[in-house]
Design a protein around this motif. Structure first.
Motif, PDB file in Angstrom:
ATOM      1  N   PHE A 214     -12.774  11.724  26.041  1.00 32.50           N
ATOM      2  CA  PHE A 214     -11.377  11.589  26.472  1.00 32.50           C
ATOM      3  C   PHE A 214     -11.169  12.120  27.892  1.00 32.50           C
ATOM      4  CE2 PHE A 214     -11.287  12.274  21.794  1.00 32.50           C
ATOM      5  CZ  PHE A 214     -11.020  10.960  21.447  1.00 32.50           C
ATOM      6  N   PRO A 215     -11.749  11.437  28.895  1.00 29.44           N
ATOM      7  CA  PRO A 215     -11.692  11.942  30.267  1.00 29.44           C
ATOM      8  C   PRO A 215     -10.316  11.854  30.922  1.00 29.44           C
ATOM      9  CG  PRO A 215     -12.710   9.772  30.201  1.00 29.44           C
ATOM     10  CD  PRO A 215     -12.540  10.200  28.774  1.00 29.44           C
ATOM     11  N   ASN A 216      -9.390  11.090  30.356  1.00 26.94           N
ATOM     12  CA  ASN A 216      -8.095  10.890  31.003  1.00 26.94           C
ATOM     13  C   ASN A 216      -6.979  11.728  30.384  1.00 26.94           C
ATOM     14  OD1 ASN A 216      -8.636   8.670  33.048  1.00 26.94           O
ATOM     15  ND2 ASN A 216      -9.552   7.818  31.189  1.00 26.94           N
ATOM     16  N   HIS A 217      -6.837  11.647  29.069  1.00 27.33           N
ATOM     17  CA  HIS A 217      -5.906  12.517  28.354  1.00 27.33           C
ATOM     18  C   HIS A 217      -6.220  12.437  26.870  1.00 27.33           C
ATOM     19  CE1 HIS A 217      -3.500   9.196  26.719  1.00 27.33           C
ATOM     20  NE2 HIS A 217      -3.469   8.664  27.923  1.00 27.33           N
ATOM     21  N   PRO A 218      -5.782  13.418  26.067  1.00 28.44           N
ATOM     22  CA  PRO A 218      -6.065  13.373  24.627  1.00 28.44           C
ATOM     23  C   PRO A 218      -5.488  12.113  23.991  1.00 28.44           C
ATOM     24  CG  PRO A 218      -5.309  15.556  25.270  1.00 28.44           C
ATOM     25  CD  PRO A 218      -5.100  14.667  26.464  1.00 28.44           C
ATOM     26  N   ALA A 219      -6.156  11.656  22.943  1.00 29.81           N
ATOM     27  CA  ALA A 219      -5.731  10.423  22.249  1.00 29.81           C
ATOM     28  C   ALA A 219      -4.745  10.758  21.142  1.00 29.81           C
ATOM     29  CB  ALA A 219      -6.944   9.691  21.697  1.00 29.81           C
ATOM     30  N   ASP A 220      -3.703  11.508  21.496  1.00 25.57           N
ATOM     31  CA  ASP A 220      -2.686  11.942  20.540  1.00 25.57           C
ATOM     32  C   ASP A 220      -1.302  11.589  21.078  1.00 25.57           C
ATOM     33  OD1 ASP A 220      -1.101  13.094  18.648  1.00 25.57           O
ATOM     34  OD2 ASP A 220      -1.685  15.167  19.080  1.00 25.57           O
ATOM     35  N   PRO A 221      -0.851  10.352  20.871  1.00 26.73           N
ATOM     36  CA  PRO A 221       0.423   9.919  21.453  1.00 26.73           C
ATOM     37  C   PRO A 221       1.650  10.548  20.803  1.00 26.73           C
ATOM     38  CG  PRO A 221      -0.480   8.201  20.056  1.00 26.73           C
ATOM     39  CD  PRO A 221      -1.528   9.271  20.146  1.00 26.73           C
ATOM     40  N   LEU A 222       1.463  11.293  19.703  1.00 26.25           N
ATOM     41  CA  LEU A 222       2.598  12.006  19.127  1.00 26.25           C
ATOM     42  C   LEU A 222       3.127  13.056  20.104  1.00 26.25           C
ATOM     43  CD1 LEU A 222       4.395  12.461  16.606  1.00 26.25           C
ATOM     44  CD2 LEU A 222       2.673  14.090  15.789  1.00 26.25           C
ATOM     45  N   GLN A 223       2.256  13.576  20.961  1.00 29.11           N
ATOM     46  CA  GLN A 223       2.660  14.553  21.965  1.00 29.11           C
ATOM     47  C   GLN A 223       3.188  13.826  23.203  1.00 29.11           C
ATOM     48  OE1 GLN A 223       2.650  17.601  20.829  1.00 29.11           O
ATOM     49  NE2 GLN A 223       1.612  16.816  18.989  1.00 29.11           N
ATOM     50  N   PRO A 224       4.437  14.073  23.594  1.00 26.74           N
ATOM     51  CA  PRO A 224       5.030  13.336  24.720  1.00 26.74           C
ATOM     52  C   PRO A 224       4.194  13.386  25.997  1.00 26.74           C
ATOM     53  CG  PRO A 224       6.723  14.578  23.547  1.00 26.74           C
ATOM     54  CD  PRO A 224       5.408  14.997  22.951  1.00 26.74           C
ATOM     55  N   ALA A 225       3.510  14.499  26.240  1.00 27.45           N
ATOM     56  CA  ALA A 225       2.715  14.615  27.466  1.00 27.45           C
ATOM     57  C   ALA A 225       1.640  13.537  27.538  1.00 27.45           C
ATOM     58  CB  ALA A 225       2.076  15.995  27.546  1.00 27.45           C
ATOM     59  N   ASN A 226       1.151  13.100  26.385  1.00 27.99           N
ATOM     60  CA  ASN A 226       0.088  12.102  26.370  1.00 27.99           C
ATOM     61  C   ASN A 226       0.609  10.677  26.509  1.00 27.99           C
ATOM     62  OD1 ASN A 226      -1.848  14.131  26.031  1.00 27.99           O
ATOM     63  ND2 ASN A 226      -1.580  14.100  23.803  1.00 27.99           N
ATOM     64  N   GLN A 227       1.932  10.523  26.559  1.00 28.07           N
ATOM     65  CA  GLN A 227       2.543   9.226  26.853  1.00 28.07           C
ATOM     66  C   GLN A 227       2.997   9.127  28.307  1.00 28.07           C
ATOM     67  OE1 GLN A 227       5.578   7.784  24.167  1.00 28.07           O
ATOM     68  NE2 GLN A 227       4.683   8.796  22.394  1.00 28.07           N
TER      69      GLN A 227
END
Length: 453
Positions: A214-227
């Protein structure tokens, strides 16, 4: 807590275990699953994995455990979880998906199902798998089969794509621009395979490379930061909507053309209305964390809403028991009867696209009737004694209707809340909904004060 205890405790909330999960444990789980499925009358298992670096060695060890105990393995290789469920359903064989879903790169785990993608949860077989696996790790492996099982390879991606496309009228998806952030997860395999089949749809995939670090951002779209990257790209690129998939691509969050995300409850309500337009009177499930707007929308569209516990194994079981056509969770898991009662981020995404195309409206306009209340989101608080805190909060609201379907839910008239313990951490999870933002914030402050007293 042992790694096997972690697997059993975490499974129903889509959690997985840390990198203590090694080849020996995976082999033991293969033996445990072999014992479980053969007792259920199966002699073949479909196995898949996500893009995490630990996946190949874990799958090899797991497969060896199955083969040694007489079970054949159909290895479909890299896959999304909903692709594995499709394979299990189509072949009518048990399945195993090696993934840690939205968790960090150092984690991995396994999601299991019986033939037809029927769930295997903590109280429906997973404890039996754990018991045998623990015996293997303790040096007490059951006798191996006289004739070992075989391993074959197959790819079911093309058939899965055709299956997904049957859930909408493709003519309703008019010209539109779509951007999907697959976060270096398995969406990078399955999402473009579907989108490229849609005439008139211009699409872009962000971070499509399969990379379990996951070099760009965590694969957890529940967290707003990852959207954040997706929302910015939607606006900058003039897209009609954005799609954010988690690591194993069985969940999807939707972003409108303004770069504003839809909650899982809003998407559930939209998909419920779409389902009921085609199937009047159908049963629709929603977990007890979903907004009140969901059962209201189901009622208004002539459907039958059924409230469930949180967790995929419970919802799949209720889908089967009630004959529900659709089910949704606040966490962006969406379940479809024609998908073997299993969840699929791709099917949900395609149906939202069809609703936008059919309506001729912007997604920011389409969403408005489905958003009626202010929600706290899920707030986690560390506590020493979750049961004692829940009992204290329950006593403070003794004059209001309560239930314990999943934790404590209290109906306070124009607002409500649910407080439930985590299966894996010493925390309580608070979800609260009120008529407006100010009222919601005030009530949250009130509850947090009680929880932390």
């Amino acid at each position: 807590m042992s790694v096997l205890d972690q697997i059993v405790k975490a499974y129903d909330i889509r959690g997985t275990v840390h990198d203590e999960l090694n080849a020996d444990v995976a082999h033991a789980l293969g033996v445990g699953f072999a014992t479980f499925v053969t007792a259920a009358g199966a002699d073949r298992v479909v196995v898949a994995r996500d893009m995490r670096p630990s996946g190949p060695s874990l799958v090899e060890a797991f497969t060896r455990g199955l083969n040694e105990h007489g079970v054949d393995v159909v290895d479909i290789g890299l896959a999304s979880t909903d692709l594995m469920y499709y394979a299990s359903g189509t072949l009518d064989v048990p399945g195993a998906m090696w993934t840690a879903s939205h968790n960090p790169a150092g984690y991995n785990g396994v999601k299991l199902c019986l033939g037809g993608a029927r769930p295997v949860g903590a109280d429906s077989g997973l404890a039996d798998v754990k018991s045998v696996a623990q015996a293997v790790l303790d040096g007490n492996e059951p006798q191996r089969a006289t004739t070992p099982g075989t391993r074959t390879e197959d790819s079911m991606l093309d058939a899965f794509v055709e299956h997904v496309l049957t859930f909408v009228d493709l003519s309703e998806i008019g010209p539109m621009k779509v951007v999907a952030d697959t976060a270096n997860g398995m969406g990078g395999l399955v999402v473009p395979a579907v989108l490229r089949r849609l005439d008139g749809v211009e699409f872009e995939i962000m971070f499509p490379e399969l990379d379990g670090t996951f070099p760009n951002h965590p694969a957890d779209p529940l967290q707003p930061a990852n959207q954040r990257d997706l929302r910015a790209r939607v606006v900058a690129g003039g897209f009609d909507l954005g799609l954010a998939f988690d690591g194993d691509a069985d969940r999807v969050f939707v972003v409108d053309e303004r770069g504003v995300g839809l909650s899982g409850s809003t998407t559930t309500a939209i998909l419920a209305a779409a389902t009921l337009r085609q199937h009047a009177g159908a049963t629709v499930l929603h977990n007890l964390i979903c907004s009140r707007s969901v059962p209201e929308v189901v009622d208004e569209h002539g459907g039958h809403p059924v409230r469930t516990r949180v967790g995929h194994s419970y919802i799949k079981q209720m889908m089967a028991e009630t004959g529900a056509l659709f089910g949704g969770e606040h966490s962006a898991h969406y379940y479809f009867a024609r998908n073997f009662n299993a969840d699929s981020g791709l099917i949900a995404a395609l149906m939202v696209m069809a609703e936008v195309g059919r309506s001729g409206a912007l997604l920011s306009e389409l969403r408005v009737p489905f958003e009626r209340y202010a929600s706290s989101g899920e707030i986690n608080t560390k506590v020493d004694d979750a049961v004692a805190v829940i009992d204290r909060v329950s006593g403070e609201f003794a004059d209001h209707p309560q239930d314990d379907l999943d934790g404590l839910t209290v109906d306070c008239g124009d607002w409500w809340f649910n407080l439930r313990p985590s299966n894996t951490e010493p925390v309580l999870r608070l979800n609260l909904e009120a008529p407006n933002r100010d009222a919601c914030d005030d009530r949250v402050a009130e509850l947090l004060a009680l929880i932390t007293t």
